[in-house]
Design a protein around this motif. Structure first.
Motif, PDB file in Angstrom:
ATOM      1  N   MET A  29      -6.323  41.611   5.703  1.00  0.00           N
ATOM      2  CA  MET A  29      -7.244  41.590   4.570  1.00  0.00           C
ATOM      3  C   MET A  29      -7.835  42.978   4.302  1.00  0.00           C
ATOM      4  O   MET A  29      -8.147  43.314   3.153  1.00  0.00           O
ATOM      5  N   GLN A  30      -7.990  43.789   5.343  1.00  0.00           N
ATOM      6  CA  GLN A  30      -8.473  45.161   5.150  1.00  0.00           C
ATOM      7  C   GLN A  30      -7.481  45.966   4.314  1.00  0.00           C
ATOM      8  O   GLN A  30      -7.860  46.759   3.438  1.00  0.00           O
ATOM      9  N   LEU A  31      -6.193  45.766   4.555  1.00  0.00           N
ATOM     10  CA  LEU A  31      -5.165  46.520   3.842  1.00  0.00           C
ATOM     11  C   LEU A  31      -5.087  46.170   2.361  1.00  0.00           C
ATOM     12  O   LEU A  31      -4.592  46.971   1.561  1.00  0.00           O
ATOM     13  N   VAL A  32      -5.535  44.975   1.984  1.00  0.00           N
ATOM     14  CA  VAL A  32      -5.501  44.593   0.560  1.00  0.00           C
ATOM     15  C   VAL A  32      -6.896  44.605  -0.058  1.00  0.00           C
ATOM     16  O   VAL A  32      -7.081  44.161  -1.197  1.00  0.00           O
ATOM     17  N   ALA A  33      -7.878  45.118   0.671  1.00  0.00           N
ATOM     18  CA  ALA A  33      -9.277  45.018   0.244  1.00  0.00           C
ATOM     19  C   ALA A  33      -9.548  45.627  -1.119  1.00  0.00           C
ATOM     20  O   ALA A  33     -10.431  45.171  -1.849  1.00  0.00           O
ATOM     21  N   HIS A  34      -8.791  46.663  -1.489  1.00  0.00           N
ATOM     22  CA  HIS A  34      -9.063  47.353  -2.757  1.00  0.00           C
ATOM     23  C   HIS A  34      -8.018  47.053  -3.833  1.00  0.00           C
ATOM     24  O   HIS A  34      -7.955  47.738  -4.849  1.00  0.00           O
ATOM     25  N   SER A  35      -7.236  46.010  -3.620  1.00  0.00           N
ATOM     26  CA  SER A  35      -6.264  45.624  -4.639  1.00  0.00           C
ATOM     27  C   SER A  35      -6.971  44.926  -5.795  1.00  0.00           C
ATOM     28  O   SER A  35      -8.089  44.423  -5.660  1.00  0.00           O
ATOM     29  N   SER A  36      -6.302  44.878  -6.937  1.00  0.00           N
ATOM     30  CA  SER A  36      -6.901  44.242  -8.113  1.00  0.00           C
ATOM     31  C   SER A  36      -6.581  42.753  -8.196  1.00  0.00           C
ATOM     32  O   SER A  36      -7.208  42.017  -8.952  1.00  0.00           O
ATOM     33  N   TYR A  84     -15.961  21.968   8.690  1.00  0.00           N
ATOM     34  CA  TYR A  84     -15.444  23.334   8.614  1.00  0.00           C
ATOM     35  C   TYR A  84     -16.078  24.031   7.409  1.00  0.00           C
ATOM     36  O   TYR A  84     -15.918  23.580   6.274  1.00  0.00           O
ATOM     37  N   TRP A  85     -16.816  25.102   7.689  1.00  0.00           N
ATOM     38  CA  TRP A  85     -17.503  25.892   6.675  1.00  0.00           C
ATOM     39  C   TRP A  85     -16.910  27.298   6.653  1.00  0.00           C
ATOM     40  O   TRP A  85     -16.277  27.741   7.599  1.00  0.00           O
ATOM     41  N   THR A  86     -17.169  28.019   5.558  1.00  0.00           N
ATOM     42  CA  THR A  86     -16.792  29.424   5.528  1.00  0.00           C
ATOM     43  C   THR A  86     -17.556  30.171   6.623  1.00  0.00           C
ATOM     44  O   THR A  86     -18.666  29.800   6.981  1.00  0.00           O
ATOM     45  N   ALA A  87     -16.929  31.224   7.144  1.00  0.00           N
ATOM     46  CA  ALA A  87     -17.512  31.972   8.257  1.00  0.00           C
ATOM     47  C   ALA A  87     -18.603  32.926   7.767  1.00  0.00           C
ATOM     48  O   ALA A  87     -18.507  33.507   6.683  1.00  0.00           O
ATOM     49  N   ALA A  88     -19.631  33.093   8.612  1.00  0.00           N
ATOM     50  CA  ALA A  88     -20.739  33.996   8.275  1.00  0.00           C
ATOM     51  C   ALA A  88     -20.332  35.460   8.441  1.00  0.00           C
ATOM     52  O   ALA A  88     -20.746  36.324   7.664  1.00  0.00           O
ATOM     53  N   HIS A  89     -19.510  35.736   9.452  1.00  0.00           N
ATOM     54  CA  HIS A  89     -19.133  37.120   9.747  1.00  0.00           C
ATOM     55  C   HIS A  89     -17.614  37.218   9.818  1.00  0.00           C
ATOM     56  O   HIS A  89     -16.951  36.415  10.480  1.00  0.00           O
ATOM     57  N   LEU A  90     -17.067  38.230   9.140  1.00  0.00           N
ATOM     58  CA  LEU A  90     -15.623  38.445   9.102  1.00  0.00           C
ATOM     59  C   LEU A  90     -15.320  39.897   9.446  1.00  0.00           C
ATOM     60  O   LEU A  90     -16.119  40.786   9.122  1.00  0.00           O
ATOM     61  N   PRO A  91     -14.169  40.168  10.068  1.00  0.00           N
ATOM     62  CA  PRO A  91     -13.860  41.540  10.470  1.00  0.00           C
ATOM     63  C   PRO A  91     -13.318  42.439   9.353  1.00  0.00           C
ATOM     64  O   PRO A  91     -12.918  43.572   9.615  1.00  0.00           O
ATOM     65  N   ALA A  92     -13.306  41.961   8.127  1.00  0.00           N
ATOM     66  CA  ALA A  92     -12.862  42.771   6.987  1.00  0.00           C
ATOM     67  C   ALA A  92     -13.658  42.318   5.759  1.00  0.00           C
ATOM     68  O   ALA A  92     -14.285  41.252   5.766  1.00  0.00           O
TER      69      ALA A  92
END
Length: 295
Positions: free
Chosen positions: A132-139, A185-193
């Motif tokens: 997800m870090q590698l695509v973080a700035h994609s449109s 199951y909920w969305t996570a509060a903290h993510l590494p990207a």
């Protein structure tokens, strides 16, 4: 190698005691025992036995996770090693890059992540974050799940978490028969990207997309967060345990069921229907045309 009768008896014992719908086990047991008594499995062993029993199981109970599987890798039959297949699954994920086949930047600044397995949220978190870090700035982003055959529910929730702003989205529930409990199951509060917000997401599917791959597709589609492009998926929504009934034969027993918080149901037996139905081999081209119409 245990006898065919012993293999089937052990498999039925696991199904009767663990299957998420106990009311269906009477018919399952009667059907398989009837075939056994009639000699339907007398001349079968190995993969042929697994294929025949699986076909008969799904004839009486069309649950695609309910199977007898042949494995080339020998399995321990020692009760102390019994873990429902978790150790083998984690080892497979480690050998397959936590299920992430490739990450690319395509023309028009569109990110592409191809996922073959849904990793666990613990061991797989860093690999998911790296993708997800590698695509973080994609449109825009394409998640290619056409070859995704399954994985971990908590990992599916982690993948989905990247597409929502916070930890306030209740994605789904899973009811477990053995404990008679329901886990949310909920969305996570903290993510590494960084989270991937306010940009289009397209998911590619095929008739082979299964289980955990369907979970991600169904959840994001139901929430209106992604458009699904491709084919209706295979239709397996029940989290499953694997038990060795012979050194090379496993019985897979669905022990739980998913309940989506938007639809109140799941994709079991029907699959995830695409928003844009096209043959799987045309799905990427179709998605890219929608995401970059000017190119």
């Amino acid at each position: 190698m245990p006898t065919t009768e012993t293999i089937i008896e052990n498999a039925l014992d696991r199904i009767v005691t663990g299957y998420v719908f106990p009311e269906k086990t009477v018919a399952i047991e009667a059907a398989i025992r009837g075939r056994l008594t009639a000699g339907a499995y007398a001349d079968l062993d190995g993969p042929a036995l697994c294929a025949a029993v699986t076909a008969h199981l799904q004839e009486v109970c069309p649950d695609k996770h309910l199977r007898l599987l042949w494995t080339d890798e020998p399995q321990s039959l020692d009760p102390v090693d019994e873990d429902g297949g978790q150790a083998a699954f984690l080892a497979r994920l480690r050998s397959e890059n936590q299920g992430i086949r490739r990450v690319e930047q395509l023309e028009g600044n569109i990110g592409l992540i191809e996922i073959r397995l849904i990793a666990s949220a613990t061991e797989g978190a860093n690999a998911i974050g790296a993708a997800m870090q590698l695509v973080a700035h994609s449109s825009a982003l394409v998640l290619d799940l056409r070859g995704c055959r399954g994985g971990a529910p908590e990992g599916a929730a982690m993948w989905c978490s990247y597409f929502f702003p916070d930890d306030q989205v209740h994605l789904n529930d899973i009811y477990d028969r053995s404990s008679d409990t329901t886990r949310q199951y909920w969305t996570a509060a903290h993510l590494p990207a960084p989270r991937y917000l306010d940009r289009p997401v397209h998911i590619l599917t095929s008739g082979d997309t299964f289980s955990g791959g369907e979970d991600v597709s169904y959840t994001l589609q139901a929430r209106g967060r992604a458009s699904v492009v491709g084919e209706t998926t295979r239709g397996g929504a029940h989290p499953t345990a694997r038990h060795a009934v012979a050194e090379h034969i496993l019985v897979t027993v669905p022990t739980a069921r998913t309940i989506n918080t938007v639809t109140g149901g799941n994709w079991e037996g029907v699959g995830v229907a695409p928003d844009v139905p096209v043959p799987a081999e045309q799905a990427l081209e179709t998605a890219l045309k929608a995401l970059r119409p000017g190119l």
